[in-house]
Write a protein that holds these residues in place. Structure first.
Motif, short mmCIF file in Angstrom:
data_model
loop_
_atom_site.label_atom_id
_atom_site.label_comp_id
_atom_site.label_asym_id
_atom_site.label_seq_id
_atom_site.Cartn_x
_atom_site.Cartn_y
_atom_site.Cartn_z
N LEU A 272 0.36 -18.76 -1.11
CA LEU A 272 1.06 -17.51 -0.78
C LEU A 272 0.37 -16.77 0.37
N ASN B 22 5.98 -16.87 -8.77
CA ASN B 22 5.55 -16.23 -7.53
C ASN B 22 6.28 -16.75 -6.29
N SER C 201 -2.28 -18.85 -5.07
CA SER C 201 -2.74 -17.76 -4.20
C SER C 201 -2.97 -18.26 -2.78
N ASN D 156 3.81 -20.72 -12.94
CA ASN D 156 3.24 -19.67 -12.08
C ASN D 156 3.65 -19.81 -10.63
N TYR E 188 -3.72 -10.92 -13.85
CA TYR E 188 -3.58 -10.65 -12.42
C TYR E 188 -4.71 -11.31 -11.67
N PHE F 266 -1.58 -10.99 -7.55
CA PHE F 266 -0.36 -11.65 -8.02
C PHE F 266 -0.39 -11.70 -9.55
N GLU F 267 0.83 -11.80 -10.11
CA GLU F 267 0.88 -11.88 -11.57
C GLU F 267 0.97 -13.34 -12.00
N CYS G 276 -3.89 -20.50 -10.50
CA CYS G 276 -4.15 -19.25 -9.77
C CYS G 276 -4.71 -19.48 -8.36
#
Ligand code: GLN
Length: 285
Positions: A136, A163, A133, A159, A82, A86-87, A129
């Motif tokens: 998003l 997401n 991120s 990923n 995480y 977010f995963e 990541c």
């Protein structure tokens, strides 16, 4: 050995095993592994301690416990981590996202408030990541993300898809800037920064399981900061931002590298543990 019939018994078994082999977060990690095997939420064992467990699940949980004892990080065993809530899918081709890196994302988002439509570049995206991120959390910007590792890029793409950011992030196989031609308003990077002399002092979880390509850098861990700060100037628009995550004792050196390359408005930001973690600056402003 007592027979294991319930979730609570299995949890107790795993906890004892991990504790006995010196794993610091044995409680949390046994819950992560147990909930993964039983397809439950991490806290379920407190809610449903009497839930019956099948022989097959017990075997699975025991096998994972053994692997964890051998040093494989739980996040690789469950293939899940995480970051910024977010995963992310992770495997041994990418570093496991660290909470420290959230400070870099937060700082990037702060700067993007004044220019939400910015073009952002993430160098050495790994799991993706940072890039995913930022995309998003700032839906008007566009993000390009590079990595030298094909395998890492496959994870990063996965990923973005996981997401719902696949249309917002473009992934490019590239050794730093070599495969790029556009200009950006912001460049972010969490490059490899471990000094070769410190590699052997890393926990075995990191040293034996995380990709060494993503960890170690020459020149006392500063090689990538030097190369990126120098080359970034040709890929940044006027006033563009450069942000780095740095190792625990590197922020001042990276500050000086950026200063020498002509970046201004230099700033050092601390992480949640009070360690100087992010260095940021602007070009020609
Ligand atoms: N950018 C990725 C992360 O922050 C990968 C970093 C790296 O591999 N050095 O997790």
């Amino acid at each position: 050995m007592e027979e294991i019939k319930t979730a609570a018994q299995l949890y107790r078994y795993m906890k004892n095993q991990l504790k006995a082999s010196g794993i610091e977060d044995f409680d949390l990690e046994s819950r992560i592994l147990l909930s993964y095997v039983l397809k439950e939420e991490p806290f379920f064992v407190y809610m449903k301690p009497e839930k019956p467990v099948s022989e097959e699940d017990v075997q699975k949980a025991m096998a994972l416990t053994e692997k964890r004892k051998e040093g494989v990080p739980s996040r690789y065993l469950t293939r899940k981590a995480y970051f910024m809530d977010f995963e992310f899918y992770v495997d041994e081709n990418v570093l496991i996202p660290r909470q420290d890196t959230e400070v870099l994302v937060q700082k990037a988002l702060d700067f993007l408030k004044d220019n939400p439509k910015a073009k952002v570049l993430d160098i050495g995206t790994g799991s993706g990541c940072i890039a995913v991120s930022i995309a998003l959390l700032n839906p008007a910007c566009t993000v390009d993300a590079t990595d030298i590792s094909k395998e890492a890029l496959a994870v990063a793409r996965k990923n973005a898809l996981l997401n719902g950011a696949e249309k917002r992030v473009r992934f490019i196989e590239s050794d730093l800037f070599s495969g790029l031609s556009d200009k950006y308003d912001m460049i972010v990077s969490n490059p490899p920064y471990i000094k070769p002399s410190e590699f052997l002092t890393l926990q075995k979880e990191v040293r034996c399981h995380e990709p060494v390509l993503a960890l170690v850098a020459d020149e006392e861990g500063l090689a990538f900061y030097r190369r990126i700060a120098k080359e970034a100037k040709s890929f940044l628009n006027d006033g563009g931002f450069l942000l780095f995550e740095t190792g625990y004792d590197q922020a001042r050196s990276v500050y000086r590298i950026m200063e020498e390359e002509g970046f201004t408005f230099l700033e050092i930001t601390k992480d949640y543990n009070g360690i100087e973690r992010v260095v940021s600056g602007r070009m020609n402003e």
